[in-house]
Motif scaffolding. Structure first.
Motif, PDB file in Angstrom:
ATOM      1  N   VAL A 160      -5.217 102.714  89.931  1.00  0.00           N
ATOM      2  CA  VAL A 160      -5.951 103.035  88.698  1.00  0.00           C
ATOM      3  C   VAL A 160      -4.990 103.009  87.510  1.00  0.00           C
ATOM      4  CG1 VAL A 160      -7.274 104.784  87.442  1.00  0.00           C
ATOM      5  CG2 VAL A 160      -7.673 104.439  89.889  1.00  0.00           C
ATOM      6  N   ASP A 161      -5.320 102.170  86.536  1.00  0.00           N
ATOM      7  CA  ASP A 161      -4.567 102.188  85.286  1.00  0.00           C
ATOM      8  C   ASP A 161      -5.229 103.204  84.356  1.00  0.00           C
ATOM      9  OD1 ASP A 161      -3.215 101.888  82.970  1.00  0.00           O
ATOM     10  OD2 ASP A 161      -3.796  99.799  82.601  1.00  0.00           O
ATOM     11  N   GLY A 162      -4.654 104.401  84.382  1.00  0.00           N
ATOM     12  CA  GLY A 162      -5.171 105.459  83.507  1.00  0.00           C
ATOM     13  C   GLY A 162      -4.218 105.716  82.357  1.00  0.00           C
ATOM     14  N   ALA A 163      -3.424 104.689  82.024  1.00  0.00           N
ATOM     15  CA  ALA A 163      -2.363 104.862  81.020  1.00  0.00           C
ATOM     16  C   ALA A 163      -2.900 105.521  79.759  1.00  0.00           C
ATOM     17  CB  ALA A 163      -1.708 103.524  80.696  1.00  0.00           C
ATOM     18  N   TYR A 164      -4.065 105.042  79.327  1.00  0.00           N
ATOM     19  CA  TYR A 164      -4.643 105.658  78.132  1.00  0.00           C
ATOM     20  C   TYR A 164      -5.580 106.823  78.474  1.00  0.00           C
ATOM     21  CZ  TYR A 164      -8.405 106.290  74.723  1.00  0.00           C
ATOM     22  OH  TYR A 164      -9.359 106.840  73.920  1.00  0.00           O
ATOM     23  N   GLY A 165      -6.604 106.560  79.307  1.00  0.00           N
ATOM     24  CA  GLY A 165      -7.760 107.448  79.313  1.00  0.00           C
ATOM     25  C   GLY A 165      -7.748 108.637  80.242  1.00  0.00           C
ATOM     26  N   LEU A 188      -0.245 106.800  84.530  1.00  0.00           N
ATOM     27  CA  LEU A 188      -0.644 107.534  83.329  1.00  0.00           C
ATOM     28  C   LEU A 188       0.535 107.544  82.375  1.00  0.00           C
ATOM     29  CD1 LEU A 188      -0.611 111.335  83.657  1.00  0.00           C
ATOM     30  CD2 LEU A 188      -0.315 110.000  85.698  1.00  0.00           C
ATOM     31  N   ASP A 189       0.246 107.924  81.154  1.00  0.00           N
ATOM     32  CA  ASP A 189       1.231 107.642  80.121  1.00  0.00           C
ATOM     33  C   ASP A 189       1.362 108.824  79.163  1.00  0.00           C
ATOM     34  OD1 ASP A 189       3.008 105.773  79.357  1.00  0.00           O
ATOM     35  OD2 ASP A 189       1.577 104.406  78.425  1.00  0.00           O
ATOM     36  N   PRO A 190       2.232 109.770  79.473  1.00  0.00           N
ATOM     37  CA  PRO A 190       2.370 110.914  78.565  1.00  0.00           C
ATOM     38  C   PRO A 190       2.648 110.529  77.116  1.00  0.00           C
ATOM     39  CG  PRO A 190       3.474 111.368  80.627  1.00  0.00           C
ATOM     40  CD  PRO A 190       3.030 109.934  80.693  1.00  0.00           C
ATOM     41  N   HIS A 191       3.256 109.352  76.866  1.00  0.00           N
ATOM     42  CA  HIS A 191       3.492 109.016  75.449  1.00  0.00           C
ATOM     43  C   HIS A 191       2.235 108.469  74.757  1.00  0.00           C
ATOM     44  CE1 HIS A 191       5.411 104.746  76.364  1.00  0.00           C
ATOM     45  NE2 HIS A 191       4.104 104.655  76.289  1.00  0.00           N
ATOM     46  N   LYS A 192       1.130 108.483  75.473  1.00  0.00           N
ATOM     47  CA  LYS A 192      -0.144 108.187  74.794  1.00  0.00           C
ATOM     48  C   LYS A 192      -0.881 109.520  74.573  1.00  0.00           C
ATOM     49  CE  LYS A 192      -0.733 103.361  76.108  1.00  0.00           C
ATOM     50  NZ  LYS A 192       0.599 103.060  76.701  1.00  0.00           N
ATOM     51  N   TRP A 193      -1.749 109.903  75.516  1.00  0.00           N
ATOM     52  CA  TRP A 193      -2.643 111.024  75.186  1.00  0.00           C
ATOM     53  C   TRP A 193      -2.107 112.391  75.591  1.00  0.00           C
ATOM     54  CZ3 TRP A 193      -8.639 110.205  75.984  1.00  0.00           C
ATOM     55  CH2 TRP A 193      -9.305 110.714  74.864  1.00  0.00           C
ATOM     56  N   GLY A 197       3.533 102.744  80.006  1.00  0.00           N
ATOM     57  CA  GLY A 197       2.392 102.274  80.782  1.00  0.00           C
ATOM     58  C   GLY A 197       2.691 101.017  81.593  1.00  0.00           C
ATOM     59  N   ASN A 198       3.372 100.067  80.982  1.00  0.00           N
ATOM     60  CA  ASN A 198       3.693  98.852  81.736  1.00  0.00           C
ATOM     61  C   ASN A 198       4.496  99.194  82.989  1.00  0.00           C
ATOM     62  OD1 ASN A 198       2.459  97.017  80.004  1.00  0.00           O
ATOM     63  ND2 ASN A 198       4.212  95.649  80.005  1.00  0.00           N
ATOM     64  N   MET A 199       5.540  99.967  82.802  1.00  0.00           N
ATOM     65  CA  MET A 199       6.406 100.290  83.942  1.00  0.00           C
ATOM     66  C   MET A 199       5.682 101.149  84.965  1.00  0.00           C
ATOM     67  SD  MET A 199       9.195  98.698  83.824  1.00  0.00           S
ATOM     68  CE  MET A 199      10.129  99.579  85.041  1.00  0.00           C
ATOM     69  N   ALA A 200       4.793 102.027  84.501  1.00  0.00           N
ATOM     70  CA  ALA A 200       4.039 102.877  85.441  1.00  0.00           C
ATOM     71  C   ALA A 200       3.142 101.999  86.315  1.00  0.00           C
ATOM     72  CB  ALA A 200       3.211 103.902  84.673  1.00  0.00           C
ATOM     73  N   ASN A 201       2.528 100.991  85.685  1.00  0.00           N
ATOM     74  CA  ASN A 201       1.671 100.082  86.461  1.00  0.00           C
ATOM     75  C   ASN A 201       2.508  99.177  87.370  1.00  0.00           C
ATOM     76  OD1 ASN A 201      -1.194 100.561  85.704  1.00  0.00           O
ATOM     77  ND2 ASN A 201      -0.434 100.188  83.641  1.00  0.00           N
ATOM     78  N   PHE A 202       3.631  98.692  86.863  1.00  0.00           N
ATOM     79  CA  PHE A 202       4.504  97.843  87.699  1.00  0.00           C
ATOM     80  C   PHE A 202       4.942  98.606  88.955  1.00  0.00           C
ATOM     81  CE2 PHE A 202       6.529  95.281  83.921  1.00  0.00           C
ATOM     82  CZ  PHE A 202       5.305  94.689  83.687  1.00  0.00           C
TER      83      PHE A 202
HETATM   84  C1  PLP Z   1      -4.729 100.680  79.642  1.00  0.00           C
HETATM   85  C2  PLP Z   1      -3.300 100.401  79.308  1.00  0.00           C
HETATM   86  N1  PLP Z   1      -2.425 100.097  80.282  1.00  0.00           N
HETATM   87  C3  PLP Z   1      -1.127  99.848  80.028  1.00  0.00           C
HETATM   88  C4  PLP Z   1      -0.640  99.881  78.746  1.00  0.00           C
HETATM   89  C5  PLP Z   1       0.817  99.595  78.468  1.00  0.00           C
HETATM   90  O1  PLP Z   1       1.458 100.779  78.073  1.00  0.00           O
HETATM   91  P1  PLP Z   1       2.908 100.764  77.378  1.00  0.00           P
HETATM   92  O2  PLP Z   1       2.716 100.132  76.055  1.00  0.00           O
HETATM   93  O3  PLP Z   1       3.282 102.195  77.310  1.00  0.00           O
HETATM   94  O4  PLP Z   1       3.807  99.983  78.267  1.00  0.00           O
HETATM   95  C6  PLP Z   1      -1.513 100.168  77.688  1.00  0.00           C
HETATM   96  C7  PLP Z   1      -1.040 100.173  76.300  1.00  0.00           C
HETATM   97  O5  PLP Z   1      -1.763 100.353  75.369  1.00  0.00           O
HETATM   98  C8  PLP Z   1      -2.877 100.449  77.984  1.00  0.00           C
HETATM   99  O6  PLP Z   1      -3.753 100.756  77.025  1.00  0.00           O
END
Ligand code: PLP
Length: 517
Positions: free
Chosen positions: A293-298, A322-327, A171-176
């Motif tokens: 949009v930070d949709g990493a989780y939702g 978005l973050d396949p290693h989450k949901w 998620g961090n890298m996806a947002n960066f």
């Molecule tokens: C909304 C959101 N953005 C970004 C992140 C960062 O994701 P990652 O830990 O995979 O780098 C998280 C982590 O929980 C998150 O909930």
């Protein structure tokens, strides 16, 4: 047959060097076919057994770093090698017996999923073939699979298939990755050469107070500075207050700053709240700002028809994390950035050193992923996502995600009905609650909130060490809460009921302990 030979290499003027080696090279790191099969099958047996019995193990043994260092020992770097079978056997025992098991059905901490087993097999396959997905010539089929994975993810979240993107570590890298594309697109063009300190106006960005900590890291690392972040207050539902957002943008423009982007959150890390993305998109259009949009989780919850509306406006996003290693239940690490116009990624990340022979020639379909993100050499993390999407299909994912949400609702409702619990929030698959002893339910004394915060913090620490359940924490309107986030296809209704019993049992004990002090 291996035989030793002395090779004399001559150059035209003088004799240079004597080489002495076997003509058939033997190395201490190769593993022959039969041995690989023997060790590999043994390891696979162990892993299959580990997954099969994961629910019978404690979530954690709660061992301290010191205890673990003792188990590991402090031998120096080995001078001589050891048999692969011996070290793998030892290591699998070490990992299986001394890890925190986020694949356990009662692991509801932070936002880390139970990992889909097919992801483990995918990683083994990816590492065996080892394509470098930085350039298409080095990873012909892997690049095509990553492209298809990106396309499937656009379909999954319902944005146009013209979006392009890249798999990243999380998620961090996806947002960066999206943040830097926004900076390139919206900051003065000369910052590429002159650097950000030469920008004529202060660059500013906007996000709600609930935004994950990545944004601070990005602002600091990418030259804007943490003071460039306008933390917009949230409403009672934890969503960004968009009136305040627009007012702040107007003030900044009036004061000579240069707004560049607004970040909307689709599932905030603490409570799962989704910002009003449609309104943010409108504001971004009015002021010509990048909409990230930070949709990493939702964002995966959009796959369920009844939650689709919650994410209205996502189609307007210039970039989505978005973050396949989450949901999507991928093993770590797998994040993804999607960008509406992928040319912005190329504008941001592409370089053409003379030592790269990766040019596109006439074949315009060639895609070199080093031009789409921060990495150069890249592993094949798309494979595990691609395979899991095929294994479960869209409907399989919709069912798992919907079940996670229903279990979270059950956790909330059961907590609400319990005399010693207070249910605080429930959004998507995140529930927050706290333990409130019976004698504190009616108590109105001034120290009540402070005591309940102390009690619940101590309770959380106890639960995290205890190994029966793993929750994390959230602070909601000043209340220290226990927080359960269900991105776990192994959690069942029975687990939820048992988790509440554990919380209440340990809550009583902790209250007694604190009262005795
Ligand atoms: C909304 C959101 N953005 C970004 C992140 C960062 O994701 P990652 O830990 O995979 O780098 C998280 C982590 O929980 C998150 O909930």
């Amino acid at each position: 047959m291996s035989w030793k030979k002395e090779v004399l290499t001559k150059c035209s003027t003088h004799q240079v060097k004597t080489f002495s080696m076997n003509s058939n090279r033997e190395t201490p790191i190769e593993i022959g076919k039969e041995e690989f099969k023997k060790i590999g099958y043994k390891l696979i047996d162990k892993i299959a057994n580990f997954i099969d019995t994961i629910d019978k193990k404690p979530v954690t043994n709660g061992e301290s770093p010191l205890q673990l260092q003792k188990i590991l020992g402090n031998s120096p770097l080995p001078e001589k090698g050891a048999p692969a079978e011996e070290i793998l056997t030892k290591t699998s025992e070490l990992l299986i017996n001394h890890s925190l098991l986020n694949g356990h059905p009662k692991f509801l901490g932070y936002i880390t999923a139970s990992a889909a087993p097919i992801g483990a097999l995918a990683d083994l396959l990816a590492a065996s073939v080892n394509p470098n997905v930085g350039a298409q010539i080095l990873s012909p089929i892997a690049t095509e699979i990553e492209k298809q994975t990106v396309k499937w993810l656009t379909e999954f979240i319902g944005v146009s298939q013209n979006y392009g993107g890249i798999l990243v570590s999380g998620g961090n890298m996806a947002n960066f990755t999206g943040f830097l594309a926004a900076r390139t697109a919206k900051a003065p063009k000369n910052i590429k050469e002159e650097g950000i300190s030469n920008a004529s106006a202060k660059l500013v960005i906007y996000c709600s107070r609930t935004t994950h900590t990545w944004v601070e890291k990005a602002a600091i690392l990418f030259g804007l500075g943490s003071k460039s972040i306008r933390w917009i207050q949230t409403d009672m539902a934890n969503k960004m207050n968009n009136e305040v957002l627009e007012k702040t943008i107007k003030e900044d423009i009036k004061n000579g700053s240069r707004p560049i982007m607004v970040i909307g959150t689709a599932g905030d890390v603490s409570t799962g709240a989704v910002d009003n993305l449609k309104e943010i998109a409108k504001i971004c259009k009015t002021y010509n700002l990048w909409f990230h949009v930070d949709g990493a989780y939702g964002i995966p919850a959009i796959v369920i028809p009844k939650y689709k509306k919650l994410f209205d406006g996502i189609k307007e996003a210039d970039s989505v994390a978005l973050d396949p290693h989450k949901w999507l239940y991928s093993p770590l690490e797998a994040g993804c950035t999607l960008v509406k116009d992928p040319q912005h990624l190329i504008d941001t990340y592409s370089t053409h050193p003379e030592y790269y022979n990766f040019s596109k020639n006439e074949e315009e379909l060639t895609q070199n992923y080093y031009e789409y993100g921060l990495q150069n050499s890249r592993g094949f993390r798309a494979l595990k996502v691609w395979l899991a999407l095929q294994q479960a299909g869209r409907s399989g994912y919709a069912k798992m995600i919907n079940d996670d949400i229903e279990l979270s609702e059950l956790l909330f409702e059961l907590a609400k009905a319990h005399p010693e619990l207070e249910a605080i929030t429930q959004n998507l698959s995140i529930t927050t609650l706290r333990y409130v002893p019976l004698d504190y339910k009616q108590n109105t004394n001034n120290n009540k909130e402070s005591y309940l915060n102390t009690l619940n913090e101590a309770l959380l620490n106890e639960l995290q060490q205890g190994g029966e359940v793993f929750l994390s924490n959230a602070i909601v309107l000043g209340k220290y809460c226990l927080r359960g986030c269900i991105v776990n296809f192994r959690t069942s209704k029975k687990d939820i009921e048992e988790i509440l019993e554990i919380i209440v049992r340990e809550g009583k004990k902790m209250h007694r302990k604190l009262q005795e002090k």
